[in-house]
Write a protein that holds these residues in place. Structure first.
Motif, mmCIF file in Angstrom:
data_model
loop_
_atom_site.group_PDB
_atom_site.id
_atom_site.type_symbol
_atom_site.label_atom_id
_atom_site.label_comp_id
_atom_site.label_asym_id
_atom_site.label_seq_id
_atom_site.Cartn_x
_atom_site.Cartn_y
_atom_site.Cartn_z
ATOM 1 N N GLU A 126 -10.623 -19.043 53.348
ATOM 2 C CA GLU A 126 -10.373 -17.853 52.530
ATOM 3 C C GLU A 126 -11.482 -16.820 52.672
ATOM 4 O OE1 GLU A 126 -9.262 -18.826 48.540
ATOM 5 O OE2 GLU A 126 -7.284 -19.464 49.207
ATOM 6 N N VAL B 266 -13.291 -12.138 38.987
ATOM 7 C CA VAL B 266 -12.930 -13.558 38.995
ATOM 8 C C VAL B 266 -12.427 -13.955 37.609
ATOM 9 C CG1 VAL B 266 -14.473 -14.207 40.879
ATOM 10 C CG2 VAL B 266 -15.339 -14.209 38.523
ATOM 11 N N PRO C 181 -10.209 -18.726 40.942
ATOM 12 C CA PRO C 181 -11.336 -17.901 41.386
ATOM 13 C C PRO C 181 -12.448 -17.857 40.335
ATOM 14 C CG PRO C 181 -9.277 -16.829 41.963
ATOM 15 C CD PRO C 181 -8.910 -18.027 41.118
ATOM 16 N N SER D 272 -12.954 -20.473 45.279
ATOM 17 C CA SER D 272 -11.552 -20.306 44.895
ATOM 18 C C SER D 272 -10.649 -21.069 45.843
ATOM 19 C CB SER D 272 -11.149 -18.822 44.896
ATOM 20 O OG SER D 272 -11.051 -18.334 46.218
ATOM 21 N N ILE E 30 -19.054 -17.593 45.104
ATOM 22 C CA ILE E 30 -17.661 -17.528 44.673
ATOM 23 C C ILE E 30 -16.912 -18.720 45.237
ATOM 24 C CG2 ILE E 30 -15.490 -16.245 44.876
ATOM 25 C CD1 ILE E 30 -16.990 -13.686 44.820
ATOM 26 N N TYR F 163 -5.236 -14.936 45.382
ATOM 27 C CA TYR F 163 -6.646 -15.111 45.026
ATOM 28 C C TYR F 163 -7.521 -14.200 45.876
ATOM 29 C CZ TYR F 163 -5.520 -19.406 42.396
ATOM 30 O OH TYR F 163 -5.028 -20.320 41.495
ATOM 31 N N CYS F 164 -7.220 -14.121 47.175
ATOM 32 C CA CYS F 164 -8.016 -13.276 48.072
ATOM 33 C C CYS F 164 -7.914 -11.811 47.672
ATOM 34 C CB CYS F 164 -7.575 -13.476 49.513
ATOM 35 S SG CYS F 164 -7.947 -15.119 50.184
ATOM 36 N N ILE G 187 -10.126 -11.193 44.706
ATOM 37 C CA ILE G 187 -11.553 -11.181 45.017
ATOM 38 C C ILE G 187 -11.935 -9.933 45.803
ATOM 39 C CG2 ILE G 187 -13.353 -12.382 46.328
ATOM 40 C CD1 ILE G 187 -11.899 -15.021 45.529
#
Length: 318
Positions: A48, A164, A143, A196, A194, A206-207, A210
């Protein structure tokens, strides 16, 4: 964008092992306002961070064309390239976790030479570092930013900018002393770690979350100024050490989840079953109310293995 190889070593076969730093900087020669470094790929099965760096580089190239940079951004997208090529956590051939080689007590080797070079390059070129990780093969993580208790005063305000779901302040442990994040923080370079998702996967939602947070961090710290309104980010849940409940398996078996990471639980809610060949060996229920931020994904479970972590609403005592 300027790309520079900071470490290179020949291999018996194939291309050399190289660590590349990509730099975005102001068009003028003035001293940058702030220097932020983004690091990914310490573990080769954590994909990720690599994807996040790819997406950020696309965006930063556009911002560079707009002369939006007031500071510098250094991106190290693949700092363990051989492990990334094979999709393994450890540095191949040596079977060494590079994120356990940044301490002062490690014996000289190719891996420690690479980690020492990376550490010194980051210390020389960074006022702030973000180190991207995914979880191992067993656990799914919401995250989050993890902060060792000793460093929370400086890091928590920065972590709140990163979009997050939670910021987990946890106690110091000896194992952290050989990690990149610990050694940078000890050297007075603020570093956010970080975590996740799960390894060998890319969780696009999630990406995206972030990436939005990192761009907000860069704008709030004065590194970029595009003239556009700031994006809205969600304040994280701040979790102190005694506000985390860990659930572990009391028996070996197959864990079949019945909850999802990110779910708000009430005391007694069912999280899953631990089953044997002919019976349910354990019915896993939440011992408290709170946010489920870690959940086991790998079904095969040994006795004592972690099943879940919950950010509680009040101090938790097992």
């Amino acid at each position: 964008m300027l790309s520079q190889c900071i470490f290179s070593v020949k291999t018996p076969v194939g291309p050399p092992v190289e660590i590349i730093r990509h730099t975005f900087s102001p068009s003028q020669s003035a001293k940058p306002a702030k220097r932020v470094s983004l690091v990914a790929g310490l573990h080769g099965d954590e994909l990720e961070g690599l994807y996040i760096c790819h997406r950020l580089m696309e965006t930063l190239k556009n911002l560079e064309e707009q002369n939006a940079f007031k500071g510098e951004v250094h991106i190290y997208p693949a700092v363990n390239p051989q492990a990334l090529e094979t999709g393994t956590r450890l540095w191949p051939f040596f079977s060494v976790d590079i994120n356990r080689t940044f301490g002062e007590t490690n014996a000289p080797s190719l891996v420690t030479e690479a980690s020492r070079t990376l550490l010194e390059d980051l210390k020389s070129n960074s006022d702030l570092v973000v180190d991207f990780h995914a979880s191992n093969l067993h656990l799914m993580e919401l995250p989050q930013i993890r902060i060792i208790k000793d460093f929370e005063k400086k890091l928590v305000p920065l972590a709140k900018l990163c979009n997050v779901d939670l910021v987990w302040v946890h106690p110091h442990a000896e194992i952290f002393e050989s990690t990149l994040g610990y050694n940078l923080n000890r050297a007075k370079v603020p570093t956010l770690v970080i975590e996740s998702g799960i390894c060998l996967r890319i969780h696009k939602n999630y990406c995206d979350q972030i990436i939005l947070g990192i761009l907000n961090l860069l704008r709030q710290t004065g590194v970029i100024d595009s003239g556009e309104p700031l994006a809205e980010v969600t304040p994280p849940r701040l979790v102190q050490p005694d506000y985390v409940a860990m659930i572990q398996a009391q028996n070996a078996g197959l864990f079949v989840k019945q909850a999802e990471v990110g779910q708000m639980l009430k005391e007694g809610d069912k999280i899953g079953d631990l089953i044997g060949p002919d019976q349910v060996r354990e019915e896993i229920r939440s011992p408290c109310s709170g946010l489920l931020f870690t959940l086991r994904e790998h079904p095969l479970t040994g006795k004592g293995a972690p099943l879940a972590r919950i950010a509680t609403e009040k101090p938790f005592k097992p």
